[in-house]
Scaffold this motif. Sequence first.
Motif, PDB file in Angstrom:
ATOM      1  N   PHE B  61       0.825  -1.072   0.146  1.00 20.98           N
ATOM      2  CA  PHE B  61      -0.031  -0.092  -0.211  1.00 20.98           C
ATOM      3  C   PHE B  61       0.734   1.178  -0.097  1.00 20.98           C
ATOM      4  O   PHE B  61       0.672   2.075  -0.869  1.00 20.98           O
ATOM      5  N   SER B  75      -5.627   1.397  -2.255  1.00 17.59           N
ATOM      6  CA  SER B  75      -6.424   0.342  -1.262  1.00 17.59           C
ATOM      7  C   SER B  75      -7.199  -0.533  -2.114  1.00 17.59           C
ATOM      8  O   SER B  75      -7.223  -1.699  -1.914  1.00 17.59           O
ATOM      9  N   SER B  82     -12.358  -0.230  -1.193  1.00 21.89           N
ATOM     10  CA  SER B  82     -12.002   1.220  -0.917  1.00 21.89           C
ATOM     11  C   SER B  82     -12.627   1.643   0.566  1.00 21.89           C
ATOM     12  O   SER B  82     -13.462   1.036   1.154  1.00 21.89           O
ATOM     13  N   ILE B 107      -7.113   3.366   6.972  1.00 15.73           N
ATOM     14  CA  ILE B 107      -6.495   4.145   6.530  1.00 15.73           C
ATOM     15  C   ILE B 107      -6.784   5.784   6.751  1.00 15.73           C
ATOM     16  O   ILE B 107      -7.962   5.959   6.688  1.00 15.73           O
ATOM     17  N   ILE B 124      -1.521   3.992   7.665  1.00 17.12           N
ATOM     18  CA  ILE B 124      -2.253   2.314   7.633  1.00 17.12           C
ATOM     19  C   ILE B 124      -1.989   1.822   8.740  1.00 17.12           C
ATOM     20  O   ILE B 124      -0.890   1.753   9.286  1.00 17.12           O
TER      21      ILE B 124
END
Lengths: 157, 149
Positions: B61, B75, B82, B107, B124
């Motif tokens: 990520f 993501s 999402s 996130i 994250i």
Amino acid sequence: MNRKTTGFGVGTASIINIFLILCLTTFSLLSYCSSRQNLRYARKAVSYAQSYTEAEYKANQILAQIDKKIAFADPQTYAEEIYSLENSDNIHVEYTDNGYIASFTAQSDNNCSFNVAIRIPLSPSEERYTIIKWQTNNTGNDDNSNGGQNIWDGQTF
Amino acid sequence: MLKLQSKKSARHISSFFIEIILVLLFFSIACAILVQVFAKAYNQNREADRLNRAVMSATAFCELYSDTADIDNASEKVFNASPDGNGNITIPCNNKNNGKNPDRVMITEHTDDSETGTLSTATIKLFYKDKTLCEMHSSCYIKKEVRHE
């Protein structure tokens, strides 16, 4: 005088029991040690990845500060303002024929650092800088540094 | 003579059974301890596996985000989903991966916008049963064109 033997006399069960327990103990200890090492390496991997991203974040922050200075530098005193970058964040500025080279190191708390170098044009231009080096440098302590095995370094005797 | 022999054999059988009982007792105690060691090793291995998977996802990520500063794209590519309004992604657990993957991802994004460029930072966090597995910060600086008057 002919004694009948059953083949499974007194003591055989104890010997089998001791053998089984020894086997089980050995396997359980081996698997425990192996899993503990796995967990240790996984935690190290997390710690290294965290310090890598932290160092990258710091490098980006310093880059943003440099960019701000370059963007609003007065064309009359451009060179002086570029050299004034040296006053902050351990930035080192060097003059070359292709432009100024500003280099700095963004250090995270423990393991990792980023060596960054950017080329700044000699006079103000639209392209304010070009990144020429964005290099990771592992500064962590290696576990094998003390008491590790001596590995042949490639040199003949 | 016969009586003596039968007495001897009875004593032999009784000592054999006493030995078997003692052996079983000792074996069960040892097994109780050793099974715990095996269980601990198994749990540690699972935890290591979970941490490895978490750090791989988080690193993927961060790499994607530091390229484009696009949180949805990163993501979607890594977690196939999402984040919702609160920045949370809940990963569905199937039986195959149950317990091996993180079950929730959070996130958050912070953008520092200036005249010269945008410094975007995404944090994250990966969880398993509300326990934080790992937390990482990814950043991306995108410079803007500056027009001098």
